[in-house]
Design a protein around this motif. Structure first.
Motif, short mmCIF file in Angstrom:
data_model
loop_
_atom_site.label_atom_id
_atom_site.label_comp_id
_atom_site.label_asym_id
_atom_site.label_seq_id
_atom_site.Cartn_x
_atom_site.Cartn_y
_atom_site.Cartn_z
N GLY A 295 1.15 -1.01 0.04
CA GLY A 295 -0.12 -0.33 0.46
C GLY A 295 0.73 1.21 -0.09
N ALA A 296 1.93 0.95 0.89
CA ALA A 296 3.09 2.49 0.86
C ALA A 296 3.56 2.74 -0.64
N ALA A 297 3.64 1.39 -0.88
CA ALA A 297 4.55 1.76 -2.79
C ALA A 297 3.25 1.99 -3.44
N LEU A 298 2.37 1.71 -3.40
CA LEU A 298 1.16 2.77 -4.38
C LEU A 298 0.57 3.68 -4.33
N THR B 131 12.35 -5.30 6.47
CA THR B 131 13.15 -5.27 7.93
C THR B 131 14.72 -5.37 7.83
N MET B 132 15.77 -5.27 6.42
CA MET B 132 17.27 -4.75 6.61
C MET B 132 16.90 -3.41 7.50
N GLU B 133 18.16 -3.44 8.86
CA GLU B 133 18.53 -1.79 8.68
C GLU B 133 19.63 -1.00 8.09
N GLY B 134 18.89 -0.03 8.01
CA GLY B 134 19.42 0.73 7.53
C GLY B 134 19.35 0.85 6.27
N LEU B 135 18.49 0.58 5.86
CA LEU B 135 18.03 0.59 3.80
C LEU B 135 16.98 0.52 4.43
N LEU B 136 16.80 1.48 2.22
CA LEU B 136 15.19 1.86 2.34
C LEU B 136 15.53 0.84 0.50
N PHE B 137 14.65 0.53 0.52
CA PHE B 137 14.12 0.05 -0.86
C PHE B 137 13.45 0.16 -1.80
N SER B 138 13.88 0.24 -3.60
CA SER B 138 12.98 0.65 -4.22
C SER B 138 11.28 -0.07 -4.26
N ARG B 139 10.33 0.49 -4.98
CA ARG B 139 9.69 -0.64 -5.75
C ARG B 139 9.71 -1.57 -6.53
N PRO B 140 9.05 -2.92 -6.41
CA PRO B 140 10.41 -4.28 -7.24
C PRO B 140 10.47 -3.81 -8.53
N ILE B 141 11.12 -4.26 -8.86
CA ILE B 141 12.11 -4.29 -10.19
C ILE B 141 11.62 -6.04 -11.18
N LEU B 142 11.59 -6.60 -11.12
CA LEU B 142 12.04 -8.57 -10.90
C LEU B 142 11.35 -8.74 -10.60
N GLU B 143 10.43 -10.18 -10.06
CA GLU B 143 10.09 -11.16 -10.25
C GLU B 143 11.38 -11.86 -9.72
N LEU B 144 11.76 -13.19 -8.86
CA LEU B 144 12.43 -13.74 -8.59
C LEU B 144 11.77 -14.62 -7.92
N THR B 145 11.99 -16.03 -8.80
CA THR B 145 11.60 -17.45 -8.71
C THR B 145 12.33 -18.43 -8.29
N PRO B 146 12.04 -18.72 -6.86
CA PRO B 146 13.10 -19.70 -6.55
C PRO B 146 12.91 -20.76 -7.27
N LEU B 147 14.15 -21.64 -7.25
CA LEU B 147 14.55 -22.41 -8.28
C LEU B 147 15.31 -23.58 -8.48
N LEU B 148 15.10 -25.40 -7.52
CA LEU B 148 16.05 -26.68 -7.50
C LEU B 148 16.14 -26.75 -8.84
N VAL B 149 17.46 -27.19 -9.37
CA VAL B 149 18.27 -27.54 -10.15
C VAL B 149 19.05 -28.61 -9.71
N GLU C 267 12.90 8.61 -3.68
CA GLU C 267 11.38 9.17 -4.78
C GLU C 267 11.82 9.04 -6.31
N ALA C 268 12.88 10.02 -6.78
CA ALA C 268 13.11 9.93 -7.70
C ALA C 268 13.72 7.82 -9.26
N ALA C 269 13.82 7.79 -8.36
CA ALA C 269 14.20 5.50 -8.78
C ALA C 269 13.44 5.45 -9.01
N ASN C 270 12.48 5.53 -7.89
CA ASN C 270 10.52 5.13 -7.97
C ASN C 270 9.93 5.49 -9.53
N ARG C 271 10.27 6.45 -9.26
CA ARG C 271 9.66 7.17 -10.50
C ARG C 271 10.24 7.15 -11.76
N PHE C 272 11.61 6.39 -11.95
CA PHE C 272 11.97 6.22 -12.79
C PHE C 272 11.21 5.09 -13.62
#
Length: 487
Positions: A15-18, A117-135, A244-249
Protein backbone atom coordinates in the motif's frame (compact mmCIF):
# COMPACT_ATOMS: atom_id res chain seq x y z
CA UNK A 1 7.85 -12.67 -18.83
CA UNK A 2 5.72 -10.31 -16.77
CA UNK A 3 7.23 -7.97 -14.22
CA UNK A 4 5.16 -7.93 -11.02
CA UNK A 5 4.87 -4.58 -9.32
CA UNK A 6 3.76 -5.08 -5.73
CA UNK A 7 2.28 -8.58 -5.57
CA UNK A 8 4.97 -10.02 -3.31
CA UNK A 9 5.22 -7.20 -0.78
CA UNK A 10 3.49 -7.45 2.59
CA UNK A 11 0.22 -5.57 2.56
CA UNK A 12 1.37 -2.44 4.41
CA UNK A 13 4.45 -2.09 2.20
CA UNK A 14 2.43 -2.74 -0.94
CA UNK A 15 0.00 0.00 0.00
CA UNK A 16 2.81 2.41 0.80
CA UNK A 17 4.45 1.81 -2.55
CA UNK A 18 1.19 2.39 -4.33
CA UNK A 19 0.19 5.52 -2.41
CA UNK A 20 3.49 7.30 -2.80
CA UNK A 21 6.22 9.06 -0.94
CA UNK A 22 4.06 10.71 1.69
CA UNK A 23 3.46 7.32 3.31
CA UNK A 24 7.14 6.42 2.94
CA UNK A 25 7.91 8.96 5.64
CA UNK A 26 5.75 7.11 8.14
CA UNK A 27 7.24 3.75 7.22
CA UNK A 28 10.86 4.92 7.40
CA UNK A 29 10.96 7.37 10.30
CA UNK A 30 14.75 7.08 10.38
CA UNK A 31 14.84 9.57 7.53
CA UNK A 32 12.74 12.17 9.25
CA UNK A 33 15.81 14.05 10.50
CA UNK A 34 17.30 14.61 7.04
CA UNK A 35 16.02 17.13 4.49
CA UNK A 36 13.83 15.26 2.05
CA UNK A 37 15.94 15.93 -1.05
CA UNK A 38 19.37 16.03 0.60
CA UNK A 39 20.65 12.81 -0.96
CA UNK A 40 19.33 13.64 -4.42
CA UNK A 41 20.77 17.15 -4.27
CA UNK A 42 24.16 15.78 -3.22
CA UNK A 43 24.19 13.48 -6.27
CA UNK A 44 23.20 16.30 -8.61
CA UNK A 45 25.79 18.66 -7.08
CA UNK A 46 28.68 16.25 -7.54
CA UNK A 47 27.42 15.26 -11.02
CA UNK A 48 27.72 11.49 -10.58
CA UNK A 49 25.93 8.66 -8.83
CA UNK A 50 27.91 5.94 -7.09
CA UNK A 51 26.43 2.45 -7.50
CA UNK A 52 27.59 -0.71 -5.77
CA UNK A 53 26.99 -3.90 -7.73
CA UNK A 54 28.26 -7.41 -8.48
CA UNK A 55 30.19 -8.76 -11.44
CA UNK A 56 27.60 -11.30 -12.66
CA UNK A 57 25.62 -11.93 -15.87
CA UNK A 58 22.35 -10.72 -14.34
CA UNK A 59 23.82 -7.49 -12.96
CA UNK A 60 26.94 -6.06 -14.62
CA UNK A 61 29.83 -7.40 -16.67
CA UNK A 62 32.12 -6.35 -19.49
CA UNK A 63 30.61 -7.61 -22.72
CA UNK A 64 31.67 -7.56 -26.34
CA UNK A 65 30.47 -3.99 -26.79
CA UNK A 66 31.47 -2.70 -23.35
CA UNK A 67 29.67 -2.71 -20.00
CA UNK A 68 26.40 -4.62 -20.08
CA UNK A 69 23.96 -6.60 -17.95
CA UNK A 70 20.31 -6.18 -16.97
CA UNK A 71 20.88 -4.00 -13.92
CA UNK A 72 23.73 -2.11 -15.56
CA UNK A 73 21.27 -1.10 -18.27
CA UNK A 74 18.85 0.13 -15.61
CA UNK A 75 21.57 1.94 -13.65
CA UNK A 76 22.83 3.71 -16.76
CA UNK A 77 19.35 4.80 -17.80
CA UNK A 78 18.63 6.06 -14.28
CA UNK A 79 21.86 8.07 -14.21
CA UNK A 80 20.99 9.51 -17.63
CA UNK A 81 17.53 10.45 -16.36
CA UNK A 82 19.18 12.44 -13.56
CA UNK A 83 21.65 14.03 -15.96
CA UNK A 84 24.68 12.66 -14.08
CA UNK A 85 27.44 10.20 -14.85
CA UNK A 86 27.62 6.69 -13.43
CA UNK A 87 30.43 5.27 -11.32
CA UNK A 88 30.44 1.57 -10.44
CA UNK A 89 32.03 -0.41 -7.65
CA UNK A 90 31.65 -4.02 -8.75
CA UNK A 91 34.13 -5.87 -6.51
CA UNK A 92 31.38 -7.06 -4.19
CA UNK A 93 29.27 -9.90 -2.94
CA UNK A 94 25.73 -9.31 -1.66
CA UNK A 95 26.76 -8.67 1.93
CA UNK A 96 29.44 -6.16 0.99
CA UNK A 97 27.06 -4.36 -1.39
CA UNK A 98 24.61 -3.78 1.46
CA UNK A 99 27.39 -2.69 3.82
CA UNK A 100 28.79 -0.26 1.24
CA UNK A 101 25.37 1.27 0.61
CA UNK A 102 24.84 1.82 4.33
CA UNK A 103 28.26 3.43 4.75
CA UNK A 104 29.05 5.36 1.59
CA UNK A 105 27.21 4.51 -1.62
CA UNK A 106 24.22 6.10 -3.30
CA UNK A 107 22.50 2.84 -4.18
CA UNK A 108 23.01 -0.91 -4.48
CA UNK A 109 21.91 -2.71 -7.65
CA UNK A 110 23.03 -6.32 -7.40
CA UNK A 111 20.07 -8.71 -7.78
CA UNK A 112 19.09 -7.77 -4.24
CA UNK A 113 15.96 -9.33 -2.74
CA UNK A 114 13.57 -6.76 -1.34
CA UNK A 115 13.70 -7.08 2.46
CA UNK A 116 11.97 -4.26 4.37
CA UNK A 117 13.26 -5.62 7.70
CA UNK A 118 16.89 -4.70 6.96
CA UNK A 119 18.18 -1.93 9.19
CA UNK A 120 19.78 1.14 7.68
CA UNK A 121 18.40 0.51 4.19
CA UNK A 122 15.45 1.61 2.10
CA UNK A 123 14.27 -0.34 -0.94
CA UNK A 124 12.84 0.79 -4.25
CA UNK A 125 9.64 -0.54 -5.73
CA UNK A 126 9.97 -4.11 -7.08
CA UNK A 127 11.81 -4.44 -10.39
CA UNK A 128 11.73 -8.14 -11.25
CA UNK A 129 10.10 -11.26 -9.87
CA UNK A 130 12.58 -13.73 -8.38
CA UNK A 131 11.34 -17.32 -8.60
CA UNK A 132 13.36 -19.83 -6.51
CA UNK A 133 14.23 -22.95 -8.52
CA UNK A 134 15.73 -26.27 -7.48
CA UNK A 135 18.30 -27.50 -10.03
CA UNK A 136 20.09 -30.85 -9.84
CA UNK A 137 22.68 -33.06 -11.50
CA UNK A 138 21.19 -34.87 -14.46
CA UNK A 139 22.36 -38.35 -13.42
CA UNK A 140 20.26 -38.24 -10.22
CA UNK A 141 16.65 -39.37 -9.92
CA UNK A 142 14.62 -36.24 -10.75
CA UNK A 143 13.44 -34.62 -7.48
CA UNK A 144 9.83 -33.45 -7.61
CA UNK A 145 9.02 -32.70 -3.96
CA UNK A 146 10.81 -31.32 -0.92
CA UNK A 147 10.92 -34.82 0.55
CA UNK A 148 13.09 -35.90 -2.39
CA UNK A 149 15.77 -33.46 -1.22
CA UNK A 150 16.50 -35.29 2.03
CA UNK A 151 20.09 -36.53 2.00
CA UNK A 152 21.15 -34.45 -1.02
CA UNK A 153 24.09 -32.05 -0.95
CA UNK A 154 22.38 -28.74 -1.75
CA UNK A 155 24.04 -25.34 -2.16
CA UNK A 156 22.79 -21.78 -2.36
CA UNK A 157 24.02 -18.20 -2.05
CA UNK A 158 23.63 -16.53 1.33
CA UNK A 159 21.94 -13.15 1.30
CA UNK A 160 20.50 -13.72 -2.18
CA UNK A 161 16.98 -14.48 -0.95
CA UNK A 162 17.10 -18.19 -1.80
CA UNK A 163 18.59 -18.84 1.63
CA UNK A 164 15.65 -17.01 3.19
CA UNK A 165 13.22 -19.19 1.23
CA UNK A 166 14.99 -22.34 2.41
CA UNK A 167 14.82 -21.22 6.03
CA UNK A 168 11.10 -20.56 5.71
CA UNK A 169 10.61 -24.03 4.21
CA UNK A 170 12.77 -25.62 6.90
CA UNK A 171 10.36 -24.45 9.60
CA UNK A 172 7.76 -26.81 8.11
CA UNK A 173 10.20 -29.43 6.79
CA UNK A 174 12.87 -29.69 9.51
CA UNK A 175 14.85 -32.39 7.62
CA UNK A 176 16.01 -29.79 5.08
CA UNK A 177 19.73 -29.06 5.18
CA UNK A 178 21.97 -27.14 2.80
CA UNK A 179 25.26 -25.32 2.35
CA UNK A 180 25.42 -21.60 1.68
CA UNK A 181 28.16 -19.16 0.75
CA UNK A 182 28.57 -15.47 0.06
CA UNK A 183 31.95 -15.93 -1.65
CA UNK A 184 30.74 -17.45 -4.93
CA UNK A 185 28.11 -16.81 -7.61
CA UNK A 186 25.46 -18.82 -9.43
CA UNK A 187 27.85 -20.12 -12.10
CA UNK A 188 30.08 -21.47 -9.33
CA UNK A 189 27.14 -23.40 -7.85
CA UNK A 190 26.25 -24.89 -11.22
CA UNK A 191 29.87 -25.82 -11.86
CA UNK A 192 29.99 -27.64 -8.53
CA UNK A 193 26.89 -29.63 -9.48
CA UNK A 194 28.37 -30.46 -12.88
CA UNK A 195 31.59 -31.69 -11.25
CA UNK A 196 29.79 -33.77 -8.63
CA UNK A 197 30.70 -31.60 -5.65
CA UNK A 198 27.03 -30.77 -5.08
CA UNK A 199 23.90 -32.72 -5.92
CA UNK A 200 21.63 -29.72 -6.31
CA UNK A 201 21.28 -25.99 -5.72
CA UNK A 202 18.58 -23.41 -5.20
CA UNK A 203 18.94 -20.41 -7.52
CA UNK A 204 16.51 -18.05 -9.18
CA UNK A 205 14.86 -19.17 -12.39
CA UNK A 206 16.16 -16.29 -14.54
CA UNK A 207 19.72 -16.94 -13.31
CA UNK A 208 19.54 -20.57 -14.40
CA UNK A 209 18.07 -19.57 -17.75
CA UNK A 210 21.11 -17.37 -18.44
CA UNK A 211 23.61 -20.05 -17.40
CA UNK A 212 22.10 -23.40 -18.34
CA UNK A 213 23.69 -23.70 -21.78
CA UNK A 214 27.13 -23.78 -20.17
CA UNK A 215 26.22 -26.57 -17.73
CA UNK A 216 24.48 -29.29 -19.75
CA UNK A 217 24.61 -31.81 -16.89
CA UNK A 218 22.50 -29.54 -14.66
CA UNK A 219 18.74 -29.89 -15.00
CA UNK A 220 15.91 -27.76 -13.68
CA UNK A 221 13.73 -29.48 -11.10
CA UNK A 222 10.86 -27.55 -9.54
CA UNK A 223 10.10 -24.14 -8.13
CA UNK A 224 9.84 -23.88 -4.38
CA UNK A 225 8.67 -21.35 -1.83
CA UNK A 226 7.09 -18.02 -2.66
CA UNK A 227 8.53 -15.67 -5.30
CA UNK A 228 10.54 -12.71 -4.05
CA UNK A 229 11.14 -9.32 -5.65
CA UNK A 230 14.37 -7.74 -6.87
CA UNK A 231 14.80 -4.12 -5.80
CA UNK A 232 17.45 -1.43 -5.41
CA UNK A 233 18.79 -0.55 -1.96
CA UNK A 234 19.36 3.00 -0.69
CA UNK A 235 20.92 4.26 2.54
CA UNK A 236 18.49 5.34 5.25
CA UNK A 237 18.99 8.64 7.03
CA UNK A 238 19.85 10.78 4.00
CA UNK A 239 16.40 11.79 2.88
CA UNK A 240 14.01 10.20 0.42
CA UNK A 241 14.67 12.29 -2.68
CA UNK A 242 16.92 9.81 -4.52
CA UNK A 243 14.67 6.87 -3.66
CA UNK A 244 11.62 8.75 -4.91
CA UNK A 245 13.45 9.68 -8.12
CA UNK A 246 14.34 6.01 -8.66
CA UNK A 247 10.73 4.94 -8.08
CA UNK A 248 9.48 7.53 -10.57
CA UNK A 249 12.06 6.31 -13.08
CA UNK A 250 11.14 2.64 -12.61
CA UNK A 251 7.42 3.39 -12.71
CA UNK A 252 7.91 5.23 -16.00
CA UNK A 253 9.79 2.28 -17.49
CA UNK A 254 6.99 -0.02 -16.46
CA UNK A 255 4.17 2.17 -17.76
CA UNK A 256 5.61 2.59 -21.25
CA UNK A 257 6.63 -1.06 -21.57
CA UNK A 258 10.39 -0.50 -21.67
CA UNK A 259 10.96 -2.52 -18.50
CA UNK A 260 9.10 -5.50 -19.95
CA UNK A 261 11.17 -5.20 -23.14
CA UNK A 262 14.40 -5.10 -21.16
CA UNK A 263 13.41 -8.14 -19.09
CA UNK A 264 12.46 -10.06 -22.24
CA UNK A 265 15.70 -9.14 -24.02
CA UNK A 266 17.88 -10.47 -21.19
CA UNK A 267 15.79 -13.27 -19.72
CA UNK A 268 13.14 -14.12 -22.30
CA UNK A 269 14.85 -17.21 -23.70
CA UNK A 270 17.48 -19.70 -22.64
CA UNK A 271 20.24 -18.46 -24.89
CA UNK A 272 20.65 -17.10 -28.40
CA UNK A 273 23.70 -19.33 -28.99
CA UNK A 274 21.74 -22.57 -29.11
CA UNK A 275 23.09 -25.18 -31.51
CA UNK A 276 20.78 -25.67 -34.48
CA UNK A 277 20.48 -29.21 -35.85
CA UNK A 278 21.96 -30.33 -39.13
CA UNK A 279 18.61 -30.57 -40.90
CA UNK A 280 17.68 -26.97 -40.14
CA UNK A 281 21.14 -25.69 -40.97
CA UNK A 282 21.27 -27.40 -44.36
CA UNK A 283 17.78 -26.21 -45.24
CA UNK A 284 18.83 -22.63 -44.56
CA UNK A 285 22.12 -23.14 -46.40
CA UNK A 286 20.09 -24.07 -49.47
CA UNK A 287 17.51 -21.31 -49.09
CA UNK A 288 19.43 -18.30 -47.75
CA UNK A 289 23.13 -18.74 -48.35
CA UNK A 290 23.09 -18.50 -52.19
CA UNK A 291 22.01 -14.85 -51.89
CA UNK A 292 25.25 -14.03 -50.05
CA UNK A 293 27.72 -16.60 -51.39
CA UNK A 294 29.47 -14.18 -53.76
CA UNK A 295 29.79 -11.58 -50.99
CA UNK A 296 31.48 -14.17 -48.75
CA UNK A 297 33.75 -15.21 -51.63
CA UNK A 298 34.75 -11.58 -52.24
CA UNK A 299 35.49 -11.02 -48.54
CA UNK A 300 37.49 -14.24 -48.49
CA UNK A 301 39.62 -13.10 -51.43
CA UNK A 302 40.39 -9.82 -49.63
CA UNK A 303 41.21 -11.35 -46.25
CA UNK A 304 42.61 -14.78 -47.07
CA UNK A 305 39.99 -16.76 -45.15
CA UNK A 306 38.05 -19.68 -46.58
CA UNK A 307 34.71 -18.26 -47.72
CA UNK A 308 32.89 -21.16 -46.07
CA UNK A 309 34.43 -20.24 -42.73
CA UNK A 310 33.17 -16.67 -43.10
CA UNK A 311 29.76 -18.02 -44.05
CA UNK A 312 29.78 -20.22 -40.94
CA UNK A 313 30.59 -17.17 -38.81
CA UNK A 314 27.74 -15.30 -40.47
CA UNK A 315 25.30 -18.10 -39.72
CA UNK A 316 26.39 -18.31 -36.08
CA UNK A 317 26.00 -14.56 -35.75
CA UNK A 318 22.66 -13.95 -37.48
CA UNK A 319 21.46 -17.09 -39.31
CA UNK A 320 22.26 -15.07 -42.47
CA UNK A 321 19.67 -12.42 -41.66
CA UNK A 322 21.01 -9.01 -42.77
CA UNK A 323 18.64 -7.03 -40.52
CA UNK A 324 19.29 -9.04 -37.35
CA UNK A 325 19.59 -7.03 -34.14
CA UNK A 326 20.61 -8.43 -30.75
CA UNK A 327 19.21 -7.26 -27.38
CA UNK A 328 22.49 -5.38 -26.84
CA UNK A 329 22.30 -3.46 -30.14
CA UNK A 330 24.73 -5.53 -32.22
CA UNK A 331 23.38 -5.49 -35.77
CA UNK A 332 23.62 -6.91 -39.25
CA UNK A 333 24.50 -10.20 -40.90
CA UNK A 334 27.87 -10.32 -39.14
CA UNK A 335 26.47 -8.67 -36.00
CA UNK A 336 28.92 -5.79 -35.72
CA UNK A 337 28.89 -3.49 -32.73
CA UNK A 338 28.69 0.23 -33.48
CA UNK A 339 32.33 0.87 -32.41
CA UNK A 340 33.55 -2.07 -34.50
CA UNK A 341 31.57 -0.83 -37.51
CA UNK A 342 33.25 2.54 -37.07
CA UNK A 343 36.71 0.97 -36.93
CA UNK A 344 35.98 -1.04 -40.08
CA UNK A 345 34.48 2.02 -41.84
CA UNK A 346 31.10 0.34 -42.17
CA UNK A 347 28.50 3.11 -42.32
CA UNK A 348 25.47 0.83 -42.76
CA UNK A 349 25.54 -2.34 -40.67
CA UNK A 350 22.32 -3.56 -42.30
CA UNK A 351 23.90 -3.62 -45.77
CA UNK A 352 24.97 -7.28 -46.16
CA UNK A 353 27.89 -6.42 -48.43
CA UNK A 354 29.31 -3.93 -45.92
CA UNK A 355 28.59 -6.21 -42.99
CA UNK A 356 30.27 -9.26 -44.50
CA UNK A 357 33.28 -7.25 -45.64
CA UNK A 358 33.58 -5.49 -42.26
CA UNK A 359 33.14 -8.71 -40.29
CA UNK A 360 35.78 -10.52 -42.34
CA UNK A 361 38.27 -7.67 -41.89
CA UNK A 362 37.51 -7.51 -38.16
CA UNK A 363 38.13 -11.26 -37.79
CA UNK A 364 41.43 -10.81 -39.63
CA UNK A 365 42.32 -7.94 -37.29
CA UNK A 366 41.66 -10.17 -34.25
CA UNK A 367 43.91 -12.81 -35.80
CA UNK A 368 46.69 -10.33 -36.56
CA UNK A 369 46.67 -8.90 -33.04
CA UNK A 370 47.32 -12.27 -31.43
CA UNK A 371 50.88 -13.12 -30.33
CA UNK A 372 53.04 -14.71 -33.01
CA UNK A 373 53.54 -17.71 -30.75
CA UNK A 374 49.96 -18.83 -31.52
CA UNK A 375 49.94 -20.70 -34.83
CA UNK A 376 47.77 -22.82 -37.12
CA UNK A 377 44.24 -23.71 -36.12
CA UNK A 378 44.93 -22.55 -32.57
CA UNK A 379 45.36 -19.06 -33.97
CA UNK A 380 42.17 -19.26 -36.02
CA UNK A 381 40.06 -20.59 -33.15
CA UNK A 382 41.34 -17.92 -30.75
CA UNK A 383 40.64 -15.22 -33.31
CA UNK A 384 37.06 -16.47 -33.58
CA UNK A 385 36.76 -16.53 -29.79
CA UNK A 386 38.05 -12.94 -29.64
CA UNK A 387 35.49 -11.91 -32.29
CA UNK A 388 32.84 -13.14 -29.86
CA UNK A 389 34.09 -12.23 -26.39
CA UNK A 390 36.78 -9.61 -27.06
CA UNK A 391 40.57 -9.75 -26.98
CA UNK A 392 40.76 -8.63 -23.36
CA UNK A 393 38.78 -11.58 -22.05
CA UNK A 394 40.68 -13.95 -24.36
CA UNK A 395 43.98 -12.73 -22.90
CA UNK A 396 42.52 -13.24 -19.41
CA UNK A 397 41.67 -16.84 -20.32
CA UNK A 398 45.18 -17.39 -21.70
CA UNK A 399 46.55 -16.20 -18.36
CA UNK A 400 44.26 -18.57 -16.45
CA UNK A 401 45.34 -21.43 -18.72
CA UNK A 402 48.95 -20.65 -17.86
CA UNK A 403 48.14 -20.44 -14.12
CA UNK A 404 46.68 -23.94 -14.38
CA UNK A 405 49.82 -25.30 -16.00
CA UNK A 406 48.43 -25.26 -19.52
CA UNK A 407 49.78 -23.77 -22.71
CA UNK A 408 48.24 -20.32 -23.41
CA UNK A 409 49.05 -20.76 -27.11
CA UNK A 410 46.93 -23.91 -27.47
CA UNK A 411 43.18 -23.56 -28.06
CA UNK A 412 42.55 -26.82 -26.22
CA UNK A 413 43.91 -25.30 -22.98
CA UNK A 414 42.38 -21.85 -23.49
CA UNK A 415 39.04 -23.50 -24.28
CA UNK A 416 39.12 -25.12 -20.84
CA UNK A 417 40.01 -21.82 -19.17
CA UNK A 418 37.40 -19.57 -20.80
CA UNK A 419 34.38 -20.84 -18.78
CA UNK A 420 36.30 -20.08 -15.58
CA UNK A 421 35.78 -16.37 -16.35
CA UNK A 422 32.25 -17.00 -15.05
CA UNK A 423 33.55 -18.08 -11.64
CA UNK A 424 34.45 -15.54 -8.98
CA UNK A 425 37.54 -17.46 -7.86
CA UNK A 426 39.10 -16.92 -11.29
CA UNK A 427 37.67 -13.75 -12.82
CA UNK A 428 38.60 -11.81 -9.65
CA UNK A 429 42.24 -12.42 -10.60
CA UNK A 430 41.92 -11.06 -14.14
CA UNK A 431 42.20 -7.62 -15.65
CA UNK A 432 38.82 -7.52 -17.38
CA UNK A 433 36.71 -9.38 -14.81
CA UNK A 434 33.60 -11.45 -15.40
CA UNK A 435 32.72 -12.71 -18.85
CA UNK A 436 30.27 -15.29 -20.10
CA UNK A 437 33.27 -17.41 -20.95
CA UNK A 438 31.24 -20.43 -21.96
CA UNK A 439 29.87 -18.51 -24.95
CA UNK A 440 33.06 -18.30 -27.05
CA UNK A 441 33.65 -22.04 -26.46
CA UNK A 442 30.21 -22.85 -27.87
CA UNK A 443 30.66 -20.15 -30.53
CA UNK A 444 33.86 -21.70 -31.90
CA UNK A 445 32.46 -25.22 -31.64
CA UNK A 446 29.35 -24.29 -33.61
CA UNK A 447 31.29 -22.48 -36.33
CA UNK A 448 33.55 -25.49 -36.76
CA UNK A 449 30.49 -27.71 -37.12
CA UNK A 450 28.82 -25.37 -39.60
CA UNK A 451 32.05 -25.14 -41.59
CA UNK A 452 32.36 -28.94 -41.74
CA UNK A 453 28.85 -29.19 -43.19
CA UNK A 454 29.39 -26.37 -45.70
CA UNK A 455 32.69 -27.88 -46.76
CA UNK A 456 30.98 -31.22 -47.31
CA UNK A 457 28.20 -29.62 -49.35
CA UNK A 458 30.66 -27.62 -51.42
CA UNK A 459 32.90 -30.59 -52.18
CA UNK A 460 30.42 -33.37 -52.78
CA UNK A 461 27.33 -31.57 -54.08
CA UNK A 462 25.46 -34.46 -52.46
CA UNK A 463 23.51 -32.52 -49.88
CA UNK A 464 20.69 -34.60 -48.49
CA UNK A 465 22.49 -37.79 -47.44
CA UNK A 466 24.05 -35.73 -44.66
CA UNK A 467 20.73 -34.66 -43.20
CA UNK A 468 20.58 -37.38 -40.56
CA UNK A 469 24.29 -37.88 -40.14
CA UNK A 470 25.78 -37.39 -36.72
CA UNK A 471 27.81 -34.22 -36.48
CA UNK A 472 31.47 -34.18 -35.68
CA UNK A 473 31.94 -34.07 -31.90
CA UNK A 474 34.49 -31.86 -30.16
CA UNK A 475 36.63 -33.25 -27.41
CA UNK A 476 34.87 -32.79 -24.99
CA UNK A 477 39.02 -25.39 0.62
CA UNK A 478 35.21 -25.37 0.88
CA UNK A 479 33.54 -21.93 0.85
CA UNK A 480 30.23 -23.10 2.30
CA UNK A 481 28.64 -22.88 5.72
CA UNK A 482 26.46 -25.85 6.64
CA UNK A 483 22.86 -25.19 7.68
CA UNK A 484 21.94 -28.42 9.50
CA UNK A 485 18.47 -29.93 9.84
CA UNK A 486 16.36 -28.65 12.70
CA UNK A 487 16.50 -30.84 15.81
Amino acid sequence: MTVPLFDHLPGSWRGAALLGSAILLTLWPGDSGAPRDSHLQAVLARDFISVHTRNTPTTYYEGRRGPTGFEYELMKRFADSLGVSLTLEADHNIESVLHAVREEGDLGAAALPLDPTMEGLLFSRPILELTPLLVYRRDLPPPTTLEDLEGLEIGTLSGSGTDRVLRELQSEHPFLSWKESDDIEVADLLARIERGHLDAAVVFEHQFRLNRLFFPEVEDGFTLGKPLSMAWAFPAGRGLGLLEAANRFLDGLHRDGRLDELVASYFGHDDYLEYVGARTFIAQALERLPTYTELFRAAARDTGFDWKLLAAVGYQESHWQPEATSPTGVRGLMMLTLPTAGEMEVDNRLDPAQSIDGGARYLREMEQRLPESITGNDRLFMAMAAYNVGLGHLYDARRIAEMQGGDPDRWEDVREALPLLQEQEWHSQTRHGYARGGEPVIYVRNIRRYYEILDYLDRSQQRYPLLNAQLFDEEDGDVFRLVPPLP
